[in-house]
Design a protein around this motif. Structure first.
Motif, PDB file in Angstrom:
ATOM      1  N   GLU A  17      -2.485 -18.628 -13.192  1.00 52.44           N
ATOM      2  CA  GLU A  17      -2.050 -17.987 -11.956  1.00 52.44           C
ATOM      3  C   GLU A  17      -1.448 -18.993 -10.982  1.00 52.44           C
ATOM      4  O   GLU A  17      -0.441 -18.710 -10.328  1.00 52.44           O
ATOM      5  N   GLN A  18      -2.037 -20.190 -10.896  1.00 58.65           N
ATOM      6  CA  GLN A  18      -1.501 -21.223 -10.002  1.00 58.65           C
ATOM      7  C   GLN A  18      -0.139 -21.725 -10.469  1.00 58.65           C
ATOM      8  O   GLN A  18       0.612 -22.275  -9.677  1.00 58.65           O
ATOM      9  N   SER A  19       0.164 -21.524 -11.739  1.00 61.04           N
ATOM     10  CA  SER A  19       1.467 -21.918 -12.279  1.00 61.04           C
ATOM     11  C   SER A  19       2.520 -20.839 -12.063  1.00 61.04           C
ATOM     12  O   SER A  19       3.638 -20.964 -12.560  1.00 61.04           O
ATOM     13  N   GLY A  20       2.155 -19.768 -11.372  1.00 61.75           N
ATOM     14  CA  GLY A  20       3.109 -18.702 -11.083  1.00 61.75           C
ATOM     15  C   GLY A  20       3.260 -17.684 -12.200  1.00 61.75           C
ATOM     16  O   GLY A  20       4.240 -16.936 -12.232  1.00 61.75           O
ATOM     17  N   VAL A  47      -3.460 -14.034 -23.090  1.00 59.11           N
ATOM     18  CA  VAL A  47      -2.026 -13.778 -23.228  1.00 59.11           C
ATOM     19  C   VAL A  47      -1.426 -13.809 -21.826  1.00 59.11           C
ATOM     20  O   VAL A  47      -1.888 -13.086 -20.940  1.00 59.11           O
ATOM     21  N   TYR A  48      -0.422 -14.662 -21.632  1.00 61.97           N
ATOM     22  CA  TYR A  48       0.095 -14.870 -20.272  1.00 61.97           C
ATOM     23  C   TYR A  48       1.587 -15.183 -20.277  1.00 61.97           C
ATOM     24  O   TYR A  48       2.161 -15.533 -21.312  1.00 61.97           O
ATOM     25  N   GLY A  49       2.186 -15.072 -19.117  1.00 60.29           N
ATOM     26  CA  GLY A  49       3.590 -15.430 -18.996  1.00 60.29           C
ATOM     27  C   GLY A  49       4.163 -15.026 -17.662  1.00 60.29           C
ATOM     28  O   GLY A  49       3.444 -14.622 -16.746  1.00 60.29           O
ATOM     29  N   ASN A  50       5.477 -15.133 -17.593  1.00 63.01           N
ATOM     30  CA  ASN A  50       6.231 -14.765 -16.409  1.00 63.01           C
ATOM     31  C   ASN A  50       7.500 -14.076 -16.891  1.00 63.01           C
ATOM     32  O   ASN A  50       8.356 -14.726 -17.499  1.00 63.01           O
ATOM     33  N   ALA A  53      10.883 -15.709 -16.532  1.00 65.39           N
ATOM     34  CA  ALA A  53      11.232 -16.801 -17.443  1.00 65.39           C
ATOM     35  C   ALA A  53      11.427 -16.297 -18.868  1.00 65.39           C
ATOM     36  O   ALA A  53      12.347 -16.727 -19.568  1.00 65.39           O
ATOM     37  N   GLY A  54      10.562 -15.400 -19.320  1.00 63.69           N
ATOM     38  CA  GLY A  54      10.599 -14.953 -20.706  1.00 63.69           C
ATOM     39  C   GLY A  54      11.679 -13.944 -21.023  1.00 63.69           C
ATOM     40  O   GLY A  54      12.276 -13.993 -22.104  1.00 63.69           O
ATOM     41  N   THR A  55      11.945 -13.031 -20.103  1.00 66.04           N
ATOM     42  CA  THR A  55      12.909 -11.967 -20.384  1.00 66.04           C
ATOM     43  C   THR A  55      14.303 -12.496 -20.721  1.00 66.04           C
ATOM     44  O   THR A  55      14.895 -12.070 -21.725  1.00 66.04           O
ATOM     45  N   PRO A  56      14.864 -13.428 -19.928  1.00 68.87           N
ATOM     46  CA  PRO A  56      16.199 -13.931 -20.293  1.00 68.87           C
ATOM     47  C   PRO A  56      16.229 -14.588 -21.677  1.00 68.87           C
ATOM     48  O   PRO A  56      17.211 -14.439 -22.406  1.00 68.87           O
ATOM     49  N   VAL A  57      15.154 -15.282 -22.047  1.00 64.06           N
ATOM     50  CA  VAL A  57      15.097 -15.916 -23.367  1.00 64.06           C
ATOM     51  C   VAL A  57      15.072 -14.842 -24.446  1.00 64.06           C
ATOM     52  O   VAL A  57      15.773 -14.947 -25.459  1.00 64.06           O
ATOM     53  N   MET A  58      14.280 -13.787 -24.234  1.00 64.03           N
ATOM     54  CA  MET A  58      14.216 -12.705 -25.224  1.00 64.03           C
ATOM     55  C   MET A  58      15.528 -11.942 -25.317  1.00 64.03           C
ATOM     56  O   MET A  58      15.902 -11.481 -26.399  1.00 64.03           O
ATOM     57  N   ARG A 105      10.765 -26.214 -21.966  1.00 66.84           N
ATOM     58  CA  ARG A 105      10.031 -25.742 -20.778  1.00 66.84           C
ATOM     59  C   ARG A 105       8.757 -24.992 -21.148  1.00 66.84           C
ATOM     60  O   ARG A 105       7.762 -25.072 -20.441  1.00 66.84           O
ATOM     61  N   PHE A 106       8.784 -24.262 -22.262  1.00 67.12           N
ATOM     62  CA  PHE A 106       7.601 -23.497 -22.664  1.00 67.12           C
ATOM     63  C   PHE A 106       6.451 -24.427 -23.024  1.00 67.12           C
ATOM     64  O   PHE A 106       5.313 -24.200 -22.627  1.00 67.12           O
ATOM     65  N   ASP A 107       6.742 -25.505 -23.764  1.00 69.00           N
ATOM     66  CA  ASP A 107       5.691 -26.472 -24.081  1.00 69.00           C
ATOM     67  C   ASP A 107       5.194 -27.168 -22.822  1.00 69.00           C
ATOM     68  O   ASP A 107       3.998 -27.410 -22.671  1.00 69.00           O
ATOM     69  N   SER A 108       6.108 -27.481 -21.918  1.00 69.71           N
ATOM     70  CA  SER A 108       5.709 -28.144 -20.668  1.00 69.71           C
ATOM     71  C   SER A 108       4.758 -27.282 -19.860  1.00 69.71           C
ATOM     72  O   SER A 108       3.767 -27.774 -19.314  1.00 69.71           O
ATOM     73  N   VAL A 109       5.047 -25.995 -19.792  1.00 69.13           N
ATOM     74  CA  VAL A 109       4.192 -25.070 -19.051  1.00 69.13           C
ATOM     75  C   VAL A 109       2.815 -24.995 -19.703  1.00 69.13           C
ATOM     76  O   VAL A 109       1.784 -25.064 -19.020  1.00 69.13           O
ATOM     77  N   GLN A 110       2.791 -24.866 -21.021  1.00 74.01           N
ATOM     78  CA  GLN A 110       1.512 -24.778 -21.722  1.00 74.01           C
ATOM     79  C   GLN A 110       0.694 -26.056 -21.534  1.00 74.01           C
ATOM     80  O   GLN A 110      -0.507 -26.010 -21.262  1.00 74.01           O
ATOM     81  N   MET A 111       1.345 -27.202 -21.676  1.00 78.48           N
ATOM     82  CA  MET A 111       0.647 -28.478 -21.541  1.00 78.48           C
ATOM     83  C   MET A 111       0.119 -28.647 -20.118  1.00 78.48           C
ATOM     84  O   MET A 111      -1.001 -29.135 -19.931  1.00 78.48           O
TER      85      MET A 111
END
Length: 128
Positions: A17-20, A47-50, A53-58, A105-111
Motif C-alpha cells: 500500500e505504501q508503494s501506491g 495478489v497486488y498491483g496498480n 502500471a499494469g493495464t498499459p503493459v497488458m 520496473r516490475f522486478d524493482s517494485v517487487q524487490m
C-alpha cells in the motif's frame, strides 16, 4: 498461527500500500489444506498491483495478463520466522516483448516491497 507470520504478512501488505499499489486478493493455502484434512505451515499468496502500471503493459503485450497482477508469497518457517518470496518477472516480460526498461520496473517494485519488510538481500527470497 505464529504472531511473527502475521506481523510479516501485515508488513508486506503495508509495504504494498505504501508503494501506491492495492492488494487485490489473498490466497490462504494453509486454510485450504486444513479444510481438506491436511496440514501445512501458514502459507499465503498476496495478489497486488496498480492498474495504472499494469493495464498499459497488458494492452501492449496481452500475454502479460497471465502473470499480472503480481504475487508475493509469505510462508511460516520453523523457529517462528517467515519467508517472503516472489518470482522475478522482468525476464519473462522481456521474452514476451515488453521493453527492457518497462519490464525491469516490475522486478524493482517487487524487490522494494520485500526489502522494506525483510532488509536487503540479493535473491527473490528473504527470511524474516
Amino acid at each position: 498461527m505464529s504472531d511473527d507470520f502475521e506481523q510479516t504478512l501485515g508488513a508486506v501488505k503495508k509495504a504494498i500500500e505504501q508503494s501506491g499499489m492495492s492488494v487485490f486478493a489473498e490466497i490462504d493455502h494453509a486454510k485450504a489444506a486444513r479444510e481438506n484434512g491436511l496440514s501445512m505451515p501458514e502459507t499465503r499468496v498476496v495478489v497486488y498491483g496498480n492498474p495504472k502500471a499494469g493495464t498499459p503493459v497488458m494492452l501492449d503485450t496481452p500475454l502479460t495478463a497471465l502473470d499480472l497482477p503480481l504475487r508475493v508469497l509469505v510462508r511460516e518457517m520453523p523457529g517462528h520466522t517467515s519467508a517472503v518470496a516472489f518470482h522475478p518477472m522482468a525476464e519473462v516480460f522481456e521474452e514476451l516483448g515488453v521493453r527492457r526498461e518497462i519490464a525491469a520496473r516490475f522486478d524493482s517494485v517487487q524487490m522494494a516491497i520485500v526489502d522494506q519488510v525483510c532488509g536487503r538481500c540479493p535473491t527473490g527470497t528473504r527470511n524474516h
